[in-house]
Design an enzyme around this catalytic site. Sequence first.
Site, PDB file in Angstrom:
ATOM      1  N   GLY A   1       1.956  -2.730  -0.788  1.00 17.85           N
ATOM      2  CA  GLY A   1       1.417  -3.527  -1.754  1.00 17.85           C
ATOM      3  C   GLY A   1       0.182  -4.407  -1.874  1.00 17.85           C
ATOM      4  N   GLY A   2      -0.027  -4.971  -0.720  1.00 16.83           N
ATOM      5  CA  GLY A   2      -1.152  -5.934  -0.497  1.00 16.83           C
ATOM      6  C   GLY A   2      -2.606  -4.636   0.054  1.00 16.83           C
TER       7      GLY A   2
ATOM      8  N   HIS B   1      12.998  -3.570  -6.888  1.00 21.19           N
ATOM      9  CA  HIS B   1      12.071  -4.495  -5.848  1.00 21.19           C
ATOM     10  C   HIS B   1      13.058  -5.830  -5.717  1.00 21.19           C
ATOM     11  CE1 HIS B   1       9.033  -6.474  -4.238  1.00 21.19           C
ATOM     12  NE2 HIS B   1       8.274  -5.499  -4.247  1.00 21.19           N
TER      13      HIS B   1
ATOM     14  N   GLY C   1       4.550  -9.280   1.590  1.00 23.58           N
ATOM     15  CA  GLY C   1       3.149  -9.822   1.582  1.00 23.58           C
ATOM     16  C   GLY C   1       3.107 -11.279   2.223  1.00 23.58           C
TER      17      GLY C   1
ATOM     18  N   ASN D   1       2.150  -0.311  -5.061  1.00 27.68           N
ATOM     19  CA  ASN D   1       2.752  -0.951  -6.229  1.00 27.68           C
ATOM     20  C   ASN D   1       1.635  -1.971  -5.878  1.00 27.68           C
ATOM     21  OD1 ASN D   1       4.400  -2.529  -6.918  1.00 27.68           O
ATOM     22  ND2 ASN D   1       5.487  -3.806  -5.457  1.00 27.68           N
ATOM     23  N   TRP D   2       0.701  -2.133  -7.368  1.00 25.42           N
ATOM     24  CA  TRP D   2      -0.150  -2.576  -7.606  1.00 25.42           C
ATOM     25  C   TRP D   2       0.802  -4.687  -8.354  1.00 25.42           C
ATOM     26  CZ3 TRP D   2      -4.684  -0.627  -9.659  1.00 25.42           C
ATOM     27  CH2 TRP D   2      -5.378   0.417  -9.053  1.00 25.42           C
ATOM     28  N   LYS D   3       1.839  -4.201  -8.584  1.00 25.16           N
ATOM     29  CA  LYS D   3       2.499  -5.390  -8.769  1.00 25.16           C
ATOM     30  C   LYS D   3       2.219  -5.676 -10.176  1.00 25.16           C
ATOM     31  CE  LYS D   3       4.451  -6.132  -4.644  1.00 25.16           C
ATOM     32  NZ  LYS D   3       4.742  -7.635  -3.452  1.00 25.16           N
TER      33      LYS D   3
ATOM     34  N   GLU E   1      13.021  -2.366   2.031  1.00 24.81           N
ATOM     35  CA  GLU E   1      11.761  -3.217   2.383  1.00 24.81           C
ATOM     36  C   GLU E   1      12.347  -4.648   2.583  1.00 24.81           C
ATOM     37  OE1 GLU E   1       8.386  -2.659   0.054  1.00 24.81           O
ATOM     38  OE2 GLU E   1       9.677  -2.910  -1.604  1.00 24.81           O
TER      39      GLU E   1
ATOM     40  N   GLU F   1      11.845  -8.695  -5.579  1.00 24.22           N
ATOM     41  CA  GLU F   1      10.767  -9.048  -6.716  1.00 24.22           C
ATOM     42  C   GLU F   1      11.987  -9.183  -7.899  1.00 24.22           C
ATOM     43  OE1 GLU F   1       6.520  -7.733  -5.928  1.00 24.22           O
ATOM     44  OE2 GLU F   1       7.238  -9.301  -4.099  1.00 24.22           O
TER      45      GLU F   1
ATOM     46  N   SER G   1       3.708  -5.214   4.468  1.00 23.85           N
ATOM     47  CA  SER G   1       3.012  -5.658   4.770  1.00 23.85           C
ATOM     48  C   SER G   1       2.703  -4.677   5.580  1.00 23.85           C
ATOM     49  CB  SER G   1       3.530  -6.693   5.814  1.00 23.85           C
ATOM     50  OG  SER G   1       3.482  -8.034   5.433  1.00 23.85           O
TER      51      SER G   1
HETATM   52  P1  PGA Z   1       3.343  -5.987   0.688  1.00 24.26           P
HETATM   53  O1  PGA Z   1       4.317  -6.094  -0.415  1.00 24.26           O
HETATM   54  O2  PGA Z   1       2.518  -4.722   0.743  1.00 24.26           O
HETATM   55  O3  PGA Z   1       1.849  -6.512  -0.003  1.00 24.26           O
HETATM   56  O4  PGA Z   1       3.883  -6.312   1.615  1.00 24.26           O
HETATM   57  C1  PGA Z   1       5.124  -4.521  -0.250  1.00 24.26           C
HETATM   58  C2  PGA Z   1       6.094  -4.842  -1.574  1.00 24.26           C
HETATM   59  O5  PGA Z   1       6.581  -5.222  -2.375  1.00 24.26           O
HETATM   60  O6  PGA Z   1       6.511  -2.982  -2.209  1.00 24.26           O
END
Ligand code: PGA
Length: 248
Positions: free
Chosen positions: A228-229, A93, A167, A9-11, A161, A95, A207
């Site tokens: 994500g990251g 998600h 994050g 997920n590149w957000k 999640e 977010e 994470s």
């Molecule tokens: P993260 O994000 O790996 O940066 O913790 C995961 C996500 O939000 O899907």
Amino acid sequence: MRRKLAAGNWKMNGTVEDLIELGQIAGLAAEDGPTVLICPPATLISRAADAARGTMLAIGGQDCHTAGSGAHTGDISALMLRDAGATHVILGHSERRADHGESDTLVSEKAVAAAAAGVAPIICVGETLAEREAGETLAVVGTQLAGSVPRSLTDLVIAYEPVWAIGTGKVPTMAQIAEVHGFIRAELGKMSAAFSAEATPILYGGSVKPGNAAEIFAVADVDGALVGGASLKAADFGPIVAALEAAA
Ligand code: PGA
């Protein structure tokens, strides 16, 4: 047998120059390996799909509208995602739930729209830190599942999640991940539904890094990760894909 899935997920990250990185990530996807998926920002989906053509890399969206088209400024429909080359879409998600007030009902409606357009929904659930500390994790996840997962779907993915793990570098214990993933599988099984709980991949997200991926993938009922990251660079995502491939 459930197909394993390593989803990135590149957000709100990525411009045209990052397609070079995407090309390297495409090299991680093999026919006999886990499905490798990158969900770039909407502006890059079409170009990412072009870059991935001829490889096994799948491209997805990060959200979609409930309608196929219409007067919804700034929104993107599942049909448009499909048209741009997406095969999956992340829905609900945390977010989106936090920043845009998305409810379980809305997520469910989006999932129906995605499936109708031929885009597989990845439905996200997970508790906040306050909810975990109050001992409400399973109740919260159960409510989110019941409200966000349409019984009519035949093909879906669930991502667990924990909001507090996204994050932050914090990860639940393996026992905590096992408990929630087992619970999710059991809850899916109780839904009188078109899909099979046994065939539904359940991803862990929050994470996930090269250093903890193998341990997480060894947990029962973990079928992959939503990353994500660590999905932004092939150097980080590569070891995660390899750990998933190596997992029993
Ligand atoms: P993260 O994000 O790996 O940066 O913790 C995961 C996500 O939000 O899907």
